[in-house]
Design an enzyme around this catalytic site. Structure first.
Site, PDB file in Angstrom:
ATOM      1  N   ASP A 237     127.435 -11.180  96.788  1.00 15.08           N
ATOM      2  CA  ASP A 237     128.218 -11.953  97.755  1.00 15.08           C
ATOM      3  C   ASP A 237     128.698 -13.224  97.066  1.00 15.08           C
ATOM      4  OD1 ASP A 237     126.222 -14.317  98.487  1.00 15.08           O
ATOM      5  OD2 ASP A 237     125.049 -12.478  98.405  1.00 15.08           O
TER       6      ASP A 237
ATOM      7  N   MET B  31     116.919 -17.305  94.364  1.00 10.35           N
ATOM      8  CA  MET B  31     115.735 -17.995  94.867  1.00 10.35           C
ATOM      9  C   MET B  31     114.509 -17.924  93.964  1.00 10.35           C
ATOM     10  SD  MET B  31     116.003 -17.019  98.948  1.00 10.35           S
ATOM     11  CE  MET B  31     114.692 -18.149  99.413  1.00 10.35           C
ATOM     12  N   GLU B  32     114.622 -17.387  92.754  1.00 11.78           N
ATOM     13  CA  GLU B  32     113.424 -17.208  91.927  1.00 11.78           C
ATOM     14  C   GLU B  32     113.564 -17.576  90.456  1.00 11.78           C
ATOM     15  OE1 GLU B  32     113.546 -14.692  95.418  1.00 11.78           O
ATOM     16  OE2 GLU B  32     114.739 -14.358  93.592  1.00 11.78           O
TER      17      GLU B  32
ATOM     18  N   GLY C  80     124.082 -14.668  94.685  1.00 10.15           N
ATOM     19  CA  GLY C  80     125.373 -15.048  95.220  1.00 10.15           C
ATOM     20  C   GLY C  80     126.202 -15.706  94.135  1.00 10.15           C
TER      21      GLY C  80
ATOM     22  N   GLU D 184     115.287  -2.374  94.155  1.00  9.53           N
ATOM     23  CA  GLU D 184     115.478  -2.551  92.710  1.00  9.53           C
ATOM     24  C   GLU D 184     114.226  -2.135  91.946  1.00  9.53           C
ATOM     25  OE1 GLU D 184     118.531  -6.322  93.101  1.00  9.53           O
ATOM     26  OE2 GLU D 184     116.376  -6.616  93.218  1.00  9.53           O
TER      27      GLU D 184
END
Length: 251
Positions: free
Chosen positions: A219, A195-196, A87, A21
């Protein structure tokens, strides 16, 4: 008489979650040059005639918080835009969709009984808001980008959508149906998990810096592998993130 010096244009910080990215974002920068600090490479350049900084967040909340702190306190970033994958856990949030955060929460924060579950101690907050105006611009750019990229529908086998709402963050990769179900039951309005983002949001809140977060859904945060993840990064997440950022900077 000497003319007054023109104030420098405010810097937009672009944070990417993964190297693929970041590479997509760097391909849009003009005159990009690297600066190293604290084990990170910060890329200075311009996009649509405006100064930008681009950097990898690092994985997890501490890494992302440190990166954001450096962007604001050392490099003077005036606003932060986080681009990445996540996700999907909300009803109707499917692979290929885009989620734009209007608030972010650390789902693994629990200092109870001293503080309510999910509340960050001594802040009085569990949900850290994204900047409304900045987020509006990112949402418009996301909608326009999906409309311009019909090939995404062919890749994921459905017509993707843009959602806006709560995004969860935690220092655990959510990859089982049981974990996803538990999050949905505890936080039923959550749309996505990563996660961030919530750590970035906490830092931006502390500094009073506008934040927007946009995530491509790779996902459903469960046991099933729905697609080729490297191909998704190359063909969907990277190009979409790049074009969203371009549209935001050109607005």
């Amino acid at each position: 008489m000497t003319p007054a010096a023109r104030a420098p244009a405010p810097v937009t910080a672009l944070i990417a979650a993964l190297p693929e990215e970041l590479d997509a974002l760097l391909s849009t920068l003009e005159a990009a040059r690297p600066e190293s600090l604290a084990g990170r490479t910060f890329w200075r350049g311009t996009l649509a005639g405006q100064p930008v900084l681009a950097v990898l967040s690092g994985i997890g909340k501490v890494a992302a918080a440190l990166t954001t702190t450096l962007l604001v306190s050392h490099f003077g970033a005036a606003r932060v835009l986080f681009v990445g994958v996540a996700g999907g856990i909300g009803a109707g949030v499917q692979v290929g969709d885009i989620v734009v955060a209007d608030a972010l929460l650390q789902h693994d924060m629990d200092a109870s009984p001293l503080f309510p579950r999910h509340e960050v101690p001594l802040t009085g907050l569990s949900r850290f808001p994204a900047d409304a105006g900045f987020t509006d611009a990112v949402q418009r750019a996301s909608i326009a980008t999906l409309q311009a990229h019909q090939e995404v529908a062919a890749f994921v086998g459905r017509t993707p959508r843009v959602h806006r709402g709560l995004v969860l963050s935690g220092d655990r990769f959510v990859a089982t149906a049981a974990e996803g179900t538990a999050l949905r039951e505890r936080l039923p309005d959550a749309l996505a998990v990563e996660m961030e983002g919530a750590a970035v949001a906490q830092v931006c809140h502390a500094f009073g810096v506008p934040l927007a977060v946009v995530r491509s859904i790779s996902d459903r945060a469960d046991d099933a592998a729905h697609l080729d993840f490297p191909a998704f990064l190359r063909q969907v997440a990277g190009p979409l993130g790049r074009e969203i950022v371009q549209r935001v900077m050109q607005a």
